[in-house]
Motif scaffolding. Structure first.
Motif, short mmCIF file in Angstrom:
data_model
loop_
_atom_site.label_atom_id
_atom_site.label_comp_id
_atom_site.label_asym_id
_atom_site.label_seq_id
_atom_site.Cartn_x
_atom_site.Cartn_y
_atom_site.Cartn_z
N ALA A 120 0.90 -5.42 12.88
CA ALA A 120 0.17 -5.72 11.66
C ALA A 120 -1.27 -6.13 11.92
O ALA A 120 -2.15 -5.89 11.08
N HIS A 125 8.57 -0.66 10.19
CA HIS A 125 7.94 -0.99 8.91
C HIS A 125 6.59 -0.28 8.82
O HIS A 125 5.56 -0.77 9.29
N ASP A 126 6.59 0.88 8.18
CA ASP A 126 5.39 1.71 8.12
C ASP A 126 4.20 0.97 7.52
O ASP A 126 3.05 1.19 7.92
N GLU A 127 4.47 0.09 6.58
CA GLU A 127 3.38 -0.59 5.87
C GLU A 127 2.60 -1.54 6.77
O GLU A 127 1.48 -1.96 6.42
N TYR A 144 1.30 -0.77 9.63
CA TYR A 144 0.20 -0.02 10.23
C TYR A 144 -0.91 0.08 9.18
O TYR A 144 -0.89 0.94 8.31
N LYS A 145 -1.88 -0.81 9.26
CA LYS A 145 -2.83 -0.98 8.17
C LYS A 145 -3.85 0.17 8.13
O LYS A 145 -4.08 0.86 9.14
N CYS A 204 5.21 7.30 12.61
CA CYS A 204 3.78 7.39 12.27
C CYS A 204 3.33 8.84 12.07
O CYS A 204 2.36 9.10 11.35
N ARG A 207 -5.89 6.42 8.85
CA ARG A 207 -5.02 6.10 9.98
C ARG A 207 -5.00 7.32 10.90
O ARG A 207 -4.70 8.43 10.45
#
Length: 322
Positions: free
Chosen positions: A192, A211-213, A215-216, A232, A279
């Motif tokens: 995170a 938890h994909d979320e 990866y900001k 990812c 990303r």
């Protein structure tokens, strides 16, 4: 018989040659720029048992160089270190073997230099923090190259805790006054907070972070050994690779949103990062091209030194010898 002098370039010969991490990054950039002028067949991989492997990596450099190199790299569980490699360097205009090189330093430093170059090319604006998971020799090489590639800048390394490796890496770099460290022992917190995430782990069971979320937006992911980040591939905005042949067999390759090779960006044929929210993944599986360039330049540096060991290879000089 014709006698051909073949240099034997051992690990210490190469280490003591005075090659700087900054030079390594420069050599890597040069090699990516000549990729499409080189002949670079896919590596072959043979597995003697389990996850162990022998990989063979040939490369013919552009005619200007007149060099061909072939690297054999292996990983055998229980060997210390587990990775080892040797390189054969030839004069491609005559066919003569020029040198046998220990490949361990070359492999490690060129891999670290690729990570440093990728970080420079694809990180978002103003980033000076780099997050490392997997803290062995490759991570140290990448850290050295990042420091010298960002000369004069203040740098922070975030380290994912594993055994005592974070402590030993910090001890290794304690002499650098412009570098600070943070050690993290929770993988979700590690992901995170990452802006540039460099993974140098050699094996992973499952995903590093499900938890994909976490990866900001704006994160740059550099999975040096590729394991653990398959999720990812499905939601990152752009993916770059050192060679399409290395990634086209990935499970989700057909679902990559936007893919191209890193060399295309260096050559100005692809814009690379276009916003600080993208990303990006940079998959650098490892090119024999890098090994060939490093071997050729190290040979040129050392071939005139009197203290370098060699052997004379006696070759038949007549057409018919049976």
């Amino acid at each position: 018989m014709n006698g051909n002098k073949v240099l034997i370039l051992q690990h210490n010969d190469i280490v003591n040659a005075g090659i700087t991490p900054k030079q390594c990054v420069e050599w890597i950039e040069d090699s990516f720029r000549m990729k499409y002028e080189s002949t670079l067949p896919p590596k072959t991989s043979i597995h003697p048992q389990g996850d162990d492997f022998f990989n063979t990596m040939p490369c013919l450099l552009p005619p200007l160089y007149g060099r061909f190199a072939m690297k054999e790299v292996h990983r055998i569980a229980g060997q210390e270190p587990s990775l080892g490699s040797e390189i054969l360097l030839y004069d491609s205009t005559k066919g003569n073997l020029l040198a046998i090189l220990d490949g361990d330093w070359i492999t490690t430093m060129r891999t670290g230099a690729v990570a440093a170059l990728s970080a420079r090319m694809f990180k978002k604006t103003g980033v000076n923090t780099y997050s490392f998971i997997g803290l062995g020799n490759t991570a140290r090489a990448a850290a050295m190259c990042i420091i010298e590639d960002n000369e004069g800048e203040t740098i922070k390394f975030r380290l994912m805790k594993y055994k005592d490796q974070a402590d030993t890496l910090i001890e290794r770099f304690k002499g650098y006054g412009n570098v600070s460290f943070e050690v993290i022992d929770d993988v979700d917190e590690f992901v995170a907070g990452a802006e540039v995430l460099i993974s140098c782990i050699t094996a992973a069971q499952g995903l590093i972070c499900e938890h994909d979320e976490l990866y900001k937006p704006g994160i740059l992911l550099i999975p040096v050994h590729t394991r653990g980040f398959q999720n990812c591939d499905l939601f990152f905005d752009k993916i770059y690779g050192d060679d399409t042949g290395h990634v086209k067999g990935f499970k989700y390759f057909s679902q990559f949103k936007n893919y191209d090779e890193l060399s295309r960006v260096l050559l100005g044929e692809n814009p690379g990062r276009k916003s600080n929210d993208e990303r990006i993944i940079c998959y650098n599986i490892g090119l024999g091209l890098h090994d060939a360039v490093f071997s050729s330049r190290i040979y040129d540096m050392l071939c005139g030194q009197n203290d370098i060991p060699f052997f004379t290879q006696d070759k038949e000089s007549t057409k018919f010898w049976i």
